[in-house]
Design an enzyme around this catalytic site. Structure first.
Site, mmCIF file in Angstrom:
data_model
loop_
_atom_site.group_PDB
_atom_site.id
_atom_site.type_symbol
_atom_site.label_atom_id
_atom_site.label_comp_id
_atom_site.label_asym_id
_atom_site.label_seq_id
_atom_site.Cartn_x
_atom_site.Cartn_y
_atom_site.Cartn_z
ATOM 1 N N GLY A 8 1.255 -1.035 -0.321
ATOM 2 C CA GLY A 8 0.070 -0.171 0.116
ATOM 3 C C GLY A 8 0.551 1.070 0.460
ATOM 4 O O GLY A 8 2.561 1.791 0.752
ATOM 5 N N CYS A 43 -8.821 13.452 0.356
ATOM 6 C CA CYS A 43 -9.428 14.707 1.808
ATOM 7 C C CYS A 43 -9.555 15.685 0.489
ATOM 8 O O CYS A 43 -10.061 16.687 0.370
ATOM 9 C CB CYS A 43 -8.344 14.695 2.516
ATOM 10 S SG CYS A 43 -7.996 13.806 3.550
ATOM 11 N N ARG A 130 -14.304 8.658 -2.640
ATOM 12 C CA ARG A 130 -13.543 7.821 -2.021
ATOM 13 C C ARG A 130 -11.907 7.705 -3.156
ATOM 14 O O ARG A 130 -10.735 8.023 -2.614
ATOM 15 C CB ARG A 130 -13.440 6.275 -1.946
ATOM 16 C CG ARG A 130 -11.763 6.166 -1.139
ATOM 17 C CD ARG A 130 -12.283 6.404 0.112
ATOM 18 N NE ARG A 130 -11.160 5.578 0.693
ATOM 19 C CZ ARG A 130 -10.637 6.037 1.787
ATOM 20 N NH1 ARG A 130 -11.241 7.102 2.875
ATOM 21 N NH2 ARG A 130 -9.398 5.266 2.736
ATOM 22 N N ASP A 278 -5.657 3.103 7.469
ATOM 23 C CA ASP A 278 -7.064 2.678 7.708
ATOM 24 C C ASP A 278 -7.855 0.867 8.078
ATOM 25 O O ASP A 278 -8.550 0.433 8.730
ATOM 26 C CB ASP A 278 -7.779 3.333 6.140
ATOM 27 C CG ASP A 278 -8.081 4.530 6.381
ATOM 28 O OD1 ASP A 278 -7.375 5.428 7.483
ATOM 29 O OD2 ASP A 278 -8.498 5.116 5.968
ATOM 30 N N THR A 297 -4.227 11.502 9.195
ATOM 31 C CA THR A 297 -3.474 12.267 10.375
ATOM 32 C C THR A 297 -2.349 10.910 10.857
ATOM 33 O O THR A 297 -1.045 10.865 11.498
ATOM 34 C CB THR A 297 -3.749 13.275 10.977
ATOM 35 O OG1 THR A 297 -4.649 12.395 11.108
ATOM 36 C CG2 THR A 297 -3.224 14.307 10.538
ATOM 37 N N TYR A 420 -1.269 38.017 20.540
ATOM 38 C CA TYR A 420 -2.967 39.203 19.981
ATOM 39 C C TYR A 420 -2.227 39.774 19.329
ATOM 40 O O TYR A 420 -1.538 40.694 19.814
ATOM 41 C CB TYR A 420 -3.314 39.751 21.404
ATOM 42 C CG TYR A 420 -3.746 40.595 21.075
ATOM 43 C CD1 TYR A 420 -4.859 40.624 20.658
ATOM 44 C CD2 TYR A 420 -3.374 41.929 22.016
ATOM 45 C CE1 TYR A 420 -5.852 42.362 20.504
ATOM 46 C CE2 TYR A 420 -4.472 42.844 21.797
ATOM 47 C CZ TYR A 420 -5.287 43.142 21.315
ATOM 48 O OH TYR A 420 -6.115 44.526 21.484
#
Lengths: 442, 442
Positions: A8, A43, A130, A278, A297, A420
């Site tokens: 794979g 994705c 997919r 997976d 991930t 900030y």
């Protein structure tokens, strides 16, 4: 000399090969991949449908760029001889079969889109989202489609529905659970997402199961309980199933989630075989329980560990917090750790707080709402999870992931250092506001 | 019944009042503030000059919105009688003097823009950028100005230079140190920022001190070593000086940075008097050394601790990591902890890594560069600091702040959970890439 063979070549396999290569300059590394192209970026598919990514070809890496790794495309793994330590493979063009010897084998066989066994599932214009081929088929169908139904309101379903709507189709999004993004969000947070989808013109139907797809040759309607929705395009996005056939045939053990069971070094029940991505069972870092992570991930993080270990290293994969981000019609939605629902199911007594802040000072153009829900243990207020909606949600979820990993409490979270500047953030960090709200719950 | 009196109603004083109010429902809380309006947002001033914030009035909160707190505007604190525990104040309109008794006094007297004692500093069209009045004066001068010099390339100077350039002025930015943003960035990272400023049309001059301002009535040029730059508008942004007069007169101790010395409860040398914000000395969380933080975020964090403590609580202020973000002509630049320079000065043997990634997958529109530099201890690779340039820099700096606070190593940082979706981020988090680069330095 170690011979490492990897089955794979997606996120997991690719990363494992690269990590093994880096760790051990001597190892002989072979990857076999059924596809005829190297890797692709699943994705990205929803964003091809939506038009943000102009060309589906952009998602595909046609040739492997991994120096020192022998990547064999168009070659399928057929069987593992665990006694002789041989992988039997078949070249899909020549149909020739051969046996590749290995010292360490890494299974990164991935997963396939789940197709529910309901009547009509094989009608034309019923798609999964997919593979690159799925994407191409949907793109080809777009121009002759007007009304779409997307089944499943997980991240991919939500992104697909947003994309189709963006393209001007009438879109109905159907979810079996009582709210959208059920794994990511508690229902109170999901309501805000459903609202955004509705505002974009998507009809959202929750607590509805699909009974049947109807049509002649091509789909013409989707039958729910008590409702029939006309549709000339259907996308099934109800999840993926791990590809464990090769492992099962070789006698490797599966875990309670029916994925390949692995230890904390990602070794299967055969110590010379690893499983990652997976097809491999992950473990929740908070509960220690097995779970289906099935994120890119996670695949990458597992690949790194297994690649090093197969090459002679000693790395531990500690587990996952399932940090996830998705875009719902332009709304950034992120989640990490346990939802309140999941925490209760796992036996935690929880304390939660939900706050609404601005992403920038009120006077700064582009200041938008940010909603944060924190989930903590009632006693001691250790952070268990967080859900964030608004620009910059992913960054907040990443920070919460670290906080959860470090066992931080609401008190500690309320004391963090942060940046900030008006174009970027407000003077009080929303996570701090949320942590303080939790503190007031004590 | 505790009587709490607070001097100053900016970030620190406001937060202290709110925190004290929340913690102790019985306390009688009085704030005196010299200004005639409640609070304003000084960090917004550069963006008023640039035009992003359309109206300078938007930065001002004219009336205090803090139920249960007696805020007295236009009233100046003149002296502290530490024996009798009285604060002497004067109403700036009626000139009437009175004494306010306190059980706990909180000094949040802030700071003032630093004006160097060089010839010509009092010429017309020479401004600081600190108060609303400063902003109004510069706005009024803009239309009749063509050539501006900004002195000091810290965050405010960089933002002011960007703003004036945005308004179409010719801008020269002068910095005494060898590179821009000297407190935030090492020179190798600062080079990228200087490049962006130059691209925007700003002339950046480093390692140059201003000797003199020349002109008749109004400024007409700025004299550096070996160069005279014509200018009809000058902004001095070389820093601020803490307002410690009241404290000194009352005999309170100053620290080595010439700010009011405080303990970890933010108590001054008089245990009934606290000091917070820009007038109070902070401590570096990494080195334990006193430092001038003078950030709004530090003021807020200090305000919370002192407010609770003054009201009878027991909170500790552990110190600061000086997480800072600024915008340099549209480029987001953030920093946290120690630069390599600062770490060496503090006696650390360091190991550093600099990487360049993309903010999104290469195929996604809007993917831009992100540069990260990590600074770690050479032995053990504990993270000491980070510098990040690119969209989302602030979020990364915030995450690094947490990592530093938790004493995390490069190894641990390489294993974090993070979110991925193409419109938001790439599948490998840039911080992980940077951490892995550090690991290869071992």
């Amino acid at each position: 000399l170690t011979r490492i063979v990897i089955v794979g070549f997606q996120s997991a396999g690719l990363t494992a090969a690269a990590a093994a290569r880096l760790y051990n300059r001597e190892a002989e590394i072979t990857v076999v991949e059924r596809r005829t192209y190297a890797t692709y970026h699943p994705c990205g598919l929803p964003f091809v449908l939506g038009g943000e990514v102009p060309n589906i070809r952009d998602l595909v890496e046609t040739t492997p760029r991994l120096p020192g790794v022998n990547v064999r495309l168009g070659v399928e793994a057929k069987a593992i001889d665990t006694q002789e330590k041989m992988l039997e493979v078949q070249d899909l063009r020549t149909l020739q079969v051969e046996k590749i010897p290995y010292d360490r084998l890494i299974l990164a066989t991935g997963s396939q889109a789940l197709k529910p066994p309901i009547p009509g599932i094989d009608l034309g214009n019923v798609f999964c989202l997919r593979t690159v081929e799925d994407g191409q088929r949907i793109l080809a169908a777009l121009s002759r489609s007007r009304r779409a139904v997307v089944v499943g309101a997980g991240p991919i379903g939500v992104e697909a529905a947003s994309a189709l709507r963006e393209r001007g189709l009438e879109v109905v999004l159907v979810e079996m659970q009582p709210a959208v993004l059920p794994g990511m969000l508690d229902p109170d947070m999901a309501a805000g997402v459903a609202e955004r989808l509705a505002k974009a013109g998507i009809r959202v139907l929750c607590s509805k199961a699909v009974k049947e797809l109807r049509g002649e040759g091509e789909v013409s309607s989707v039958v729910l309980e008590g409702e029939e929705i006309p549709a000339d395009l259907v996308i099934m996005a109800i999840g993926v199933k791990p590809d464990v056939e090769l492992a099962v045939k070789a006698g490797l053990k599966l875990g309670p989630t029916r994925m390949i069971a692995v230890d904390d070094h990602l070794r299967t029940s055969d110590p010379d075989i690893f499983a990652i991505g997976d097809c491999a069972e992950a473990r929740c870092l908070i509960t220690g329980r097995p779970l289906r992570s099935q994120l890119a991930t996670t695949a990458i993080r597992m690949g790194r560990v297994a690649g090093v270990n197969a090459a002679g290293g000693d790395e531990v994969f500690e587990g996952v917090l399932n940090a996830v981000v998705t875009m719902a019609s332009g709304l950034e939605v992120a989640s990490v750790g346990l939802t309140a629902t999941a925490a209760s199911e796992a036996g935690f007594e929880t304390s939660t707080a939900r706050v609404r802040c601005l992403t920038k000072p009120h006077y700064f153009p582009g200041a938008g709402p940010m909603t944060i829900k924190l989930v903590a243990e009632r006693k001691g207020q250790r952070i268990l999870g967080g859900q964030v909606i608004g620009d910059g949600a992913a960054g907040r979820a990443n920070l919460l992931a670290l906080a959860i990993r470090k066992g931080m409490t609401a008190k500690e979270l309320s004391q963090i250092d942060y940046c900030y500047a008006p174009p970027v953030s407000d003077s009080i960090e929303p996570l701090v506001v949320a942590a303080e709200a939790l503190l007031r719950r004590r």
